[in-house]
Write an enzyme that holds these catalytic residues in place. Structure first.
Site, PDB file in Angstrom:
ATOM      1  CG  ASP A  96       0.010  -0.415   2.526  1.00 21.19           C
ATOM      2  OD1 ASP A  96       1.421   0.150   2.344  1.00 21.19           O
ATOM      3  OD2 ASP A  96      -0.659  -1.008   3.009  1.00 21.19           O
ATOM      4  CD  GLU A 118       0.492  -7.071   3.793  1.00 15.72           C
ATOM      5  OE1 GLU A 118       1.617  -6.894   3.960  1.00 15.72           O
ATOM      6  OE2 GLU A 118       0.595  -5.846   2.898  1.00 15.72           O
ATOM      7  CD  GLU A 132       0.434   4.308   4.967  1.00 13.36           C
ATOM      8  OE1 GLU A 132      -0.298   4.915   5.333  1.00 13.36           O
ATOM      9  OE2 GLU A 132       1.514   4.397   4.708  1.00 13.36           O
ATOM     10  CG  HIS A 205       7.204   4.219   9.426  1.00  9.82           C
ATOM     11  ND1 HIS A 205       7.037   2.737  10.215  1.00  9.82           N
ATOM     12  CD2 HIS A 205       7.103   4.658   8.549  1.00  9.82           C
ATOM     13  CE1 HIS A 205       6.604   2.081   9.089  1.00  9.82           C
ATOM     14  NE2 HIS A 205       6.022   2.113   8.309  1.00  9.82           N
ATOM     15  NE  ARG A 207       3.953  11.735   3.391  1.00 13.13           N
ATOM     16  CZ  ARG A 207       5.397  10.948   3.552  1.00 13.13           C
ATOM     17  NH1 ARG A 207       5.750   9.500   3.222  1.00 13.13           N
ATOM     18  NH2 ARG A 207       5.906  11.845   2.253  1.00 13.13           N
ATOM     19  CG  HIS A 238      11.370   5.191   9.565  1.00 13.07           C
ATOM     20  ND1 HIS A 238      11.444   6.053   7.823  1.00 13.07           N
ATOM     21  CD2 HIS A 238      11.257   4.282   8.446  1.00 13.07           C
ATOM     22  CE1 HIS A 238      11.283   5.721   6.914  1.00 13.07           C
ATOM     23  NE2 HIS A 238      10.726   5.005   6.847  1.00 13.07           N
TER      24      HIS A 238
HETATM   25  C1  UD1 Z   1       7.140   4.765   3.334  1.00  9.54           C
HETATM   26  C2  UD1 Z   1       5.660   4.517   2.937  1.00  9.54           C
HETATM   27  C3  UD1 Z   1       4.252   3.312   3.752  1.00  9.54           C
HETATM   28  C4  UD1 Z   1       5.845   2.438   4.574  1.00  9.54           C
HETATM   29  C5  UD1 Z   1       6.661   2.923   4.968  1.00  9.54           C
HETATM   30  C6  UD1 Z   1       7.949   1.053   5.268  1.00  9.54           C
HETATM   31  C7  UD1 Z   1       4.562   6.078   1.477  1.00  9.54           C
HETATM   32  C8  UD1 Z   1       3.772   7.362   1.282  1.00  9.54           C
HETATM   33  N1  UD1 Z   1       4.918   5.131   3.096  1.00  9.54           N
HETATM   34  O1  UD1 Z   1       6.898   5.637   4.492  1.00  9.54           O
HETATM   35  O2  UD1 Z   1       4.002   2.862   4.189  1.00  9.54           O
HETATM   36  O3  UD1 Z   1       5.155   1.724   6.444  1.00  9.54           O
HETATM   37  O4  UD1 Z   1       7.633   3.333   3.205  1.00  9.54           O
HETATM   38  O5  UD1 Z   1       8.850   1.940   5.715  1.00  9.54           O
HETATM   39  O6  UD1 Z   1       4.424   5.471   0.626  1.00  9.54           O
HETATM   40  N2  UD1 Z   1      14.781   7.913   3.666  1.00  9.54           N
HETATM   41  C9  UD1 Z   1      15.665   7.833   4.061  1.00  9.54           C
HETATM   42  N3  UD1 Z   1      16.466   7.030   3.393  1.00  9.54           N
HETATM   43  C10 UD1 Z   1      16.046   5.852   2.946  1.00  9.54           C
HETATM   44  C11 UD1 Z   1      14.276   5.554   3.031  1.00  9.54           C
HETATM   45  C12 UD1 Z   1      13.636   6.888   3.775  1.00  9.54           C
HETATM   46  O7  UD1 Z   1      16.565   8.593   3.802  1.00  9.54           O
HETATM   47  O8  UD1 Z   1      16.049   4.580   3.186  1.00  9.54           O
HETATM   48  C13 UD1 Z   1      13.932   9.505   4.484  1.00  9.54           C
HETATM   49  C14 UD1 Z   1      13.888  10.213   3.029  1.00  9.54           C
HETATM   50  O9  UD1 Z   1      14.223  11.367   3.869  1.00  9.54           O
HETATM   51  C15 UD1 Z   1      12.321  10.157   2.760  1.00  9.54           C
HETATM   52  C16 UD1 Z   1      12.129   9.794   4.291  1.00  9.54           C
HETATM   53  O10 UD1 Z   1      12.303   9.190   5.040  1.00  9.54           O
HETATM   54  O11 UD1 Z   1      11.600  11.161   1.874  1.00  9.54           O
HETATM   55  C17 UD1 Z   1      10.159   9.171   4.347  1.00  9.54           C
HETATM   56  O12 UD1 Z   1      10.426   8.367   3.580  1.00  9.54           O
HETATM   57  P1  UD1 Z   1       9.310   8.046   2.922  1.00  9.54           P
HETATM   58  O13 UD1 Z   1       9.355   6.544   1.539  1.00  9.54           O
HETATM   59  O14 UD1 Z   1       8.291   9.717   2.110  1.00  9.54           O
HETATM   60  O15 UD1 Z   1       8.167   7.884   3.567  1.00  9.54           O
HETATM   61  P2  UD1 Z   1       7.944   6.903   5.088  1.00  9.54           P
HETATM   62  O16 UD1 Z   1       7.246   6.896   5.875  1.00  9.54           O
HETATM   63  O17 UD1 Z   1       9.404   5.965   4.816  1.00  9.54           O
HETATM   64  N1  UDP Z   2      12.431  -3.319  10.038  1.00  9.63           N
HETATM   65  C1  UDP Z   2      13.619  -4.058   9.791  1.00  9.63           C
HETATM   66  N2  UDP Z   2      14.647  -3.145  10.661  1.00  9.63           N
HETATM   67  C2  UDP Z   2      14.204  -2.077  11.534  1.00  9.63           C
HETATM   68  C3  UDP Z   2      13.369  -2.080  11.524  1.00  9.63           C
HETATM   69  C4  UDP Z   2      12.476  -2.858  10.818  1.00  9.63           C
HETATM   70  O1  UDP Z   2      14.427  -4.635   8.982  1.00  9.63           O
HETATM   71  O2  UDP Z   2      15.060  -1.167  12.172  1.00  9.63           O
HETATM   72  C5  UDP Z   2      12.141  -4.690   8.991  1.00  9.63           C
HETATM   73  C6  UDP Z   2      10.788  -5.626  10.100  1.00  9.63           C
HETATM   74  O3  UDP Z   2      10.555  -6.755  10.046  1.00  9.63           O
HETATM   75  C7  UDP Z   2       9.409  -5.597   8.715  1.00  9.63           C
HETATM   76  C8  UDP Z   2       9.632  -4.316   7.572  1.00  9.63           C
HETATM   77  O4  UDP Z   2      10.934  -3.770   8.014  1.00  9.63           O
HETATM   78  O5  UDP Z   2       9.528  -6.681   8.142  1.00  9.63           O
HETATM   79  C9  UDP Z   2       8.691  -3.092   8.421  1.00  9.63           C
HETATM   80  O6  UDP Z   2       8.653  -1.827   7.702  1.00  9.63           O
HETATM   81  P1  UDP Z   2       8.612  -1.047   8.271  1.00  9.63           P
HETATM   82  O7  UDP Z   2       7.918  -0.840   9.369  1.00  9.63           O
HETATM   83  O8  UDP Z   2       9.179   0.823   7.687  1.00  9.63           O
HETATM   84  O9  UDP Z   2       7.147  -0.322   7.482  1.00  9.63           O
HETATM   85  P2  UDP Z   2       5.273  -0.922   6.935  1.00  9.63           P
HETATM   86  O10 UDP Z   2       5.112  -2.618   8.047  1.00  9.63           O
HETATM   87  O11 UDP Z   2       4.993  -0.652   8.460  1.00  9.63           O
HETATM   88  O12 UDP Z   2       5.031  -0.277   6.068  1.00  9.63           O
END
Ligand code: UD1
Ligand code: UDP
Length: 366
Positions: A96, A118, A132, A205, A207, A238
């Protein structure tokens, strides 16, 4: 030979898609193409490395503090030439995220069949989780094949008018991943630090949690750890700068709380297996913890994973500081309440979801 393309971009999608990449690659009649959007740059790359998956295409969309517009527009823009070049017989998306939604929409515009891994998770609250709940409902509308993790997810899809013959109940591929990572002989310096204490694992993490709700969660955690000298907390933060800022402001400088970089997936799974309990707003963690028999306090207003609540391992506690503090304290102080939640159950499948998805695809694609 049929070509199946998998598109994913975040850590959570990668954990759930890498085992499927491997399963599809093991099938003779299928050409498997992997396209990552790079919505998460570092966190995605760590999962790819952990599962030894090398993408064929990388859209490299991530930027710091990216907005929903940034992700959706950039994925749409950059995936088009890839789809035109590969011309897949089907594209698989997962879950999602904005990657999921944008990739599925691009396929719809190009009339390429979409398989949704999923499928059918719902809160029916369009604001929680945000965005999501919209993403997954929208993807269901345009998908040709729905791979539902549970019967409940299938019922949601049927109620919304999806045809029964397009829905496959497979279990969740995250359990396939979990079966390959947890080891009895696992060790890590943070676990050695926590040895002799009750280890609590904390992640946040979402939003809709950023800012004050996340500060309330972390304040509650800090207060309860303060009051329990036998508890140590590990908080892998995160990479979202907004989450990091709040974690540093509220949780740093405490002798029994360690803030760490995100853990690699095999590490995180083993930390979960060794923890006493978990506090999180994550989706994937809610699926993994019941399998490991670990109680989870879900710091959200709603969950799309009621199976874990029904099974007794998850409790929805919202984002109110006093409520989190009370429920966290109760689990630490009341052994009966703890034991009632700490039972290994299996609502998300037996770890063979990828095999079922690949079987179904072989059948429908011929
Ligand atoms: C995203 C997904 C969320 C999912 C989560 C899994 C959307 C809108 N959100 O949220 O559904 O649960 O991923 O973790 O699709 N960043 C880094 N390096 C990384 C990853 C993130 O620097 O490897 C930072 C960046 O500044 C980025 C910010 O995190 O802009 C947010 O990342 P983003 O993918 O927009 O949102 P998540 O909260 O990670
Ligand atoms: N996870 C990880 N390292 C961390 C925290 C979570 O590898 O420090 C893994 C966790 O086991 C799960 C996945 O990340 O498989 C979940 O991701 P996240 O919580 O970022 O996103 P969501 O599931 O809410 O989309």
């Amino acid at each position: 030979m049929k070509t199946i393309m998998l598109v994913f971009g975040t850590r959570s999608e990668a954990v759930k898609m890498c085992p499927l990449v491997k399963e599809l690659k093991s099938r003779g009649g299928i050409k498997t193409v992997v396209c990552v959007t790079g919505q998460h740059r570092q966190m995605l790359d760590r999962v790819l490395a952990a599962f030894s998956v090398r993408p064929d295409y990388d859209l490299s969309v991530m930027k710091t503090d990216q907005t929903l517009f940034d992700i959706t527009a950039t994925v749409m823009d950059r995936i088009r030439p890839v789809l035109e070049q590969v011309r897949p017989d089907a594209v698989l998306v997962q879950g999602d995220t904005s990657t999921t939604f944008a990739a599925a929409l691009a396929c719809f515009y190009m009339r390429i069949p979409v398989g949704h891994v999923e499928a059918g998770l719902r809160t029916y609250d369009i604001d929680a989780p945000y965005p999501e709940e919209f993403n997954r409902q929208a993807v269901s509308i345009l998908s040709h094949f729905h791979f539902a993790p549970t019967e409940l997810a299938k019922e949601n899809l049927l109620r919304e008018g999806r045809r029964a013959e397009t829905i496959y109940v497979t279990g969740n591929t995250v359990i396939d991943a979990l079966r390959t990572t947890v080891r009895a002989d696992y060790t890590h310096p943070e676990l050695e630090w926590a040895a002799g204490s009750r280890l609590v694992l904390v992640t946040a993490h979402r939003r809709e949690s950023l800012g004050e709700p996340m500060a309330r969660m972390f304040r509650a955690v800090r207060r309860v750890v303060d009051e329990h000298p036998d508890v140590k907390a590990v908080c892998p933060i995160h990479m979202n700068p907004a989450a990091r800022e709040t974690a540093a402001a509220v949780l740093s400088g405490h002798g029994r709380i360690h803030l760490t970089e995100p853990l690699d997936v095999p590490d995180f799974h083993n930390f979960m297996a060794r923890s006493y309990l978990i506090l999180t707003d994550s989706g994937g963690v809610q699926e993994e913890a019941p399998t490991l028999g670990k109680p989870v306090l879900v710091m959200r207003s709603a969950t799309e994973r009621p199976e874990g609540i029904a099974a007794g391992t998850l409790r929805l506690v919202g984002t109110d500081e006093e409520t989190i503090r009370r429920e966290f304290t109760r689990l630490l102080d009341d052994k009966t309440a703890y034991d009632a939640m700490a039972r290994a159950v299996n609502p998300y499948g037996d770890g063979h979801a990828c095999r079922r998805i690949a079987d179904a695809l072989e059948k429908v694609l011929g």
